[in-house]
Design a protein around this motif. Structure first.
Motif, PDB file in Angstrom:
ATOM      1  N   ILE A 104      -9.891  -4.335  -4.102  1.00 36.97           N
ATOM      2  CA  ILE A 104      -9.734  -3.225  -5.034  1.00 36.97           C
ATOM      3  C   ILE A 104      -8.872  -3.721  -6.192  1.00 36.97           C
ATOM      4  N   GLY A 105      -9.388  -3.601  -7.399  1.00 44.10           N
ATOM      5  CA  GLY A 105      -8.706  -4.102  -8.582  1.00 44.10           C
ATOM      6  C   GLY A 105      -7.975  -2.990  -9.321  1.00 44.10           C
ATOM      7  N   ILE A 106      -6.713  -3.234  -9.639  1.00 41.43           N
ATOM      8  CA  ILE A 106      -5.886  -2.277 -10.370  1.00 41.43           C
ATOM      9  C   ILE A 106      -5.841  -2.698 -11.841  1.00 41.43           C
ATOM     10  N   PRO A 107      -6.164  -1.821 -12.776  1.00 37.55           N
ATOM     11  CA  PRO A 107      -6.121  -2.177 -14.201  1.00 37.55           C
ATOM     12  C   PRO A 107      -4.756  -2.722 -14.611  1.00 37.55           C
ATOM     13  N   LEU A 108      -4.770  -3.746 -15.468  1.00 33.05           N
ATOM     14  CA  LEU A 108      -3.533  -4.416 -15.849  1.00 33.05           C
ATOM     15  C   LEU A 108      -2.496  -3.463 -16.424  1.00 33.05           C
ATOM     16  N   GLY A 109      -2.953  -2.518 -17.235  1.00 37.45           N
ATOM     17  CA  GLY A 109      -2.015  -1.617 -17.891  1.00 37.45           C
ATOM     18  C   GLY A 109      -1.198  -0.778 -16.930  1.00 37.45           C
ATOM     19  N   LEU A 110      -1.713  -0.587 -15.712  1.00 38.89           N
ATOM     20  CA  LEU A 110      -1.006   0.240 -14.743  1.00 38.89           C
ATOM     21  C   LEU A 110       0.065  -0.520 -13.972  1.00 38.89           C
ATOM     22  N   HIS A 111      -0.039  -1.846 -13.957  1.00 36.18           N
ATOM     23  CA  HIS A 111       0.905  -2.643 -13.177  1.00 36.18           C
ATOM     24  C   HIS A 111       2.350  -2.380 -13.608  1.00 36.18           C
ATOM     25  N   GLU A 112       2.643  -2.502 -14.899  1.00 31.53           N
ATOM     26  CA  GLU A 112       4.002  -2.277 -15.396  1.00 31.53           C
ATOM     27  C   GLU A 112       4.415  -0.819 -15.233  1.00 31.53           C
ATOM     28  N   ILE A 113       3.490   0.102 -15.480  1.00 27.93           N
ATOM     29  CA  ILE A 113       3.798   1.530 -15.343  1.00 27.93           C
ATOM     30  C   ILE A 113       4.187   1.852 -13.904  1.00 27.93           C
ATOM     31  N   TRP A 114       3.390   1.346 -12.940  1.00 28.51           N
ATOM     32  CA  TRP A 114       3.652   1.637 -11.533  1.00 28.51           C
ATOM     33  C   TRP A 114       4.939   0.990 -11.055  1.00 28.51           C
ATOM     34  N   THR A 115       5.286  -0.171 -11.635  1.00 29.94           N
ATOM     35  CA  THR A 115       6.538  -0.834 -11.254  1.00 29.94           C
ATOM     36  C   THR A 115       7.728   0.065 -11.551  1.00 29.94           C
ATOM     37  N   ASN A 116       7.648   0.810 -12.632  1.00 32.89           N
ATOM     38  CA  ASN A 116       8.729   1.729 -13.009  1.00 32.89           C
ATOM     39  C   ASN A 116       8.608   3.084 -12.315  1.00 32.89           C
ATOM     40  N   GLU A 117       7.386   3.486 -12.013  1.00 34.55           N
ATOM     41  CA  GLU A 117       7.148   4.829 -11.485  1.00 34.55           C
ATOM     42  C   GLU A 117       7.220   4.912  -9.970  1.00 34.55           C
ATOM     43  N   TYR A 118       6.772   3.855  -9.279  1.00 34.49           N
ATOM     44  CA  TYR A 118       6.696   3.894  -7.817  1.00 34.49           C
ATOM     45  C   TYR A 118       7.579   2.803  -7.211  1.00 34.49           C
ATOM     46  N   ARG A 119       8.604   3.208  -6.501  1.00 36.35           N
ATOM     47  CA  ARG A 119       9.502   2.237  -5.862  1.00 36.35           C
ATOM     48  C   ARG A 119       8.729   1.348  -4.890  1.00 36.35           C
ATOM     49  N   GLN A 120       7.753   1.926  -4.195  1.00 35.31           N
ATOM     50  CA  GLN A 120       7.024   1.143  -3.198  1.00 35.31           C
ATOM     51  C   GLN A 120       6.139   0.082  -3.838  1.00 35.31           C
ATOM     52  N   TRP A 121       5.608   0.362  -5.021  1.00 32.63           N
ATOM     53  CA  TRP A 121       4.828  -0.660  -5.734  1.00 32.63           C
ATOM     54  C   TRP A 121       5.756  -1.808  -6.139  1.00 32.63           C
ATOM     55  N   LYS A 122       6.943  -1.479  -6.624  1.00 30.90           N
ATOM     56  CA  LYS A 122       7.922  -2.498  -6.992  1.00 30.90           C
ATOM     57  C   LYS A 122       8.288  -3.347  -5.783  1.00 30.90           C
ATOM     58  N   PHE A 124       6.461  -3.763  -3.051  1.00 34.54           N
ATOM     59  CA  PHE A 124       5.264  -4.511  -2.654  1.00 34.54           C
ATOM     60  C   PHE A 124       5.115  -5.771  -3.496  1.00 34.54           C
ATOM     61  N   VAL A 125       5.330  -5.639  -4.800  1.00 32.57           N
ATOM     62  CA  VAL A 125       5.240  -6.796  -5.701  1.00 32.57           C
ATOM     63  C   VAL A 125       6.316  -7.824  -5.366  1.00 32.57           C
ATOM     64  N   ALA A 126       7.549  -7.350  -5.111  1.00 30.85           N
ATOM     65  CA  ALA A 126       8.645  -8.266  -4.772  1.00 30.85           C
ATOM     66  C   ALA A 126       8.354  -9.019  -3.477  1.00 30.85           C
ATOM     67  N   LEU A 127       7.827  -8.331  -2.466  1.00 29.17           N
ATOM     68  CA  LEU A 127       7.484  -8.974  -1.196  1.00 29.17           C
ATOM     69  C   LEU A 127       6.353  -9.976  -1.384  1.00 29.17           C
ATOM     70  N   THR A 128       5.407  -9.644  -2.257  1.00 31.96           N
ATOM     71  CA  THR A 128       4.306 -10.562  -2.556  1.00 31.96           C
ATOM     72  C   THR A 128       4.837 -11.854  -3.154  1.00 31.96           C
ATOM     73  N   TYR A 129       5.752 -11.739  -4.119  1.00 33.79           N
ATOM     74  CA  TYR A 129       6.359 -12.933  -4.715  1.00 33.79           C
ATOM     75  C   TYR A 129       7.082 -13.770  -3.650  1.00 33.79           C
TER      76      TYR A 129
END
Length: 219
Positions: A104-122, A124-129
């Motif tokens: 499932i592909g997430i549009p690029l523009g939403l990545h930065e928005i979700w990082t600020n809006e959803y703690r769990q997305w932030k 998830f990204v940190a754990l991925t790194y």
């Protein structure tokens, strides 16, 4: 894909609002085995989340030589992809489906928005790194410190686990390409492994015996 299905595929994400957003904005991609998700030199147009199957990630040099880095499983994303997304850079990697895979592909523009809006997305990204960085260190250690026979054994064990089968459909040339060595070296080492009865060789097939991992632990 509805929220209930996403819960099963993405266990690390439990925030109902984030799951709803992924369901609403994500686009499903279906890949057959051998089909590329990303190619070097191309811009990445979405953040991929693996739902089913597995993706093989490789580094490719200017001469087209490949080096295997790591696998992405269901529920994973790729840190190198996220880096390219954040910096609007072209891809430095090649990502290929190892088997039939759904993403499932997430549009690029939403990545930065979700990082600020959803703690769990932030998170998830940190754990991925963190996870992918450790895998990159493991790949670097293998190249720098391990002999080719040990790298080959680790490669066969990892691939068998990834595909959940002891019978691998792969050529010596394909293995050599992923380990960044010559086919002749791989063929010689494979024959040695066959003599020790850790593997059996067929036409474009390798059967990995169950006791190969125990052998590695004793070394």
């Amino acid at each position: 894909m509805d929220v209930q299905e996403l819960k099963a595929y993405l266990p690390a994400i439990t925030d109902p609002n984030l799951l709803e957003a992924i369901s609403k904005h994500g686009k499903i991609y279906e890949l057959n085995a051998g089909e590329s998700l990303m190619e070097p030199g191309h811009y990445i147009k979405m953040v991929p989340l693996i739902l089913q199957g597995s993706i093989k990630v490789m580094r490719v040099d200017s001469e087209g030589r490949e080096l295997f880095l790591y696998y992405l499983d269901a529920g994973d994303s790729c840190a190198l992809t996220l880096t390219c997304c954040s910096n609007l850079q072209k891809s430095d990697i090649k990502a290929v489906a190892e088997e039939k895979t759904n993403v499932i592909g997430i549009p690029l523009g939403l990545h930065e928005i979700w990082t600020n809006e959803y703690r769990q997305w932030k998170d998830f990204v940190a754990l991925t790194y963190q996870t992918r960085f450790q895998e990159l260190l493991n790949a670097l250690d293998a190249v720098a410190f391990k002999k080719m026979d040990e790298r080959l054994l680790n490669y066969l064990i990892t691939k068998a686990k990834q595909l959940k089968t002891n019978e691998l459909s792969i050529t010596h040339q394909e293995i050599a390409s992923e380990l960044s060595t010559s086919r002749e070296v791989i063929s010689r080492l494979m024959k040695q492994l066959e003599k020790t009865k850790l593997i059996e060789l067929g036409r474009n097939k390798v059967y990995v015996r169950d006791d190969i991992e125990a052998f590695m632990k004793r070394r």
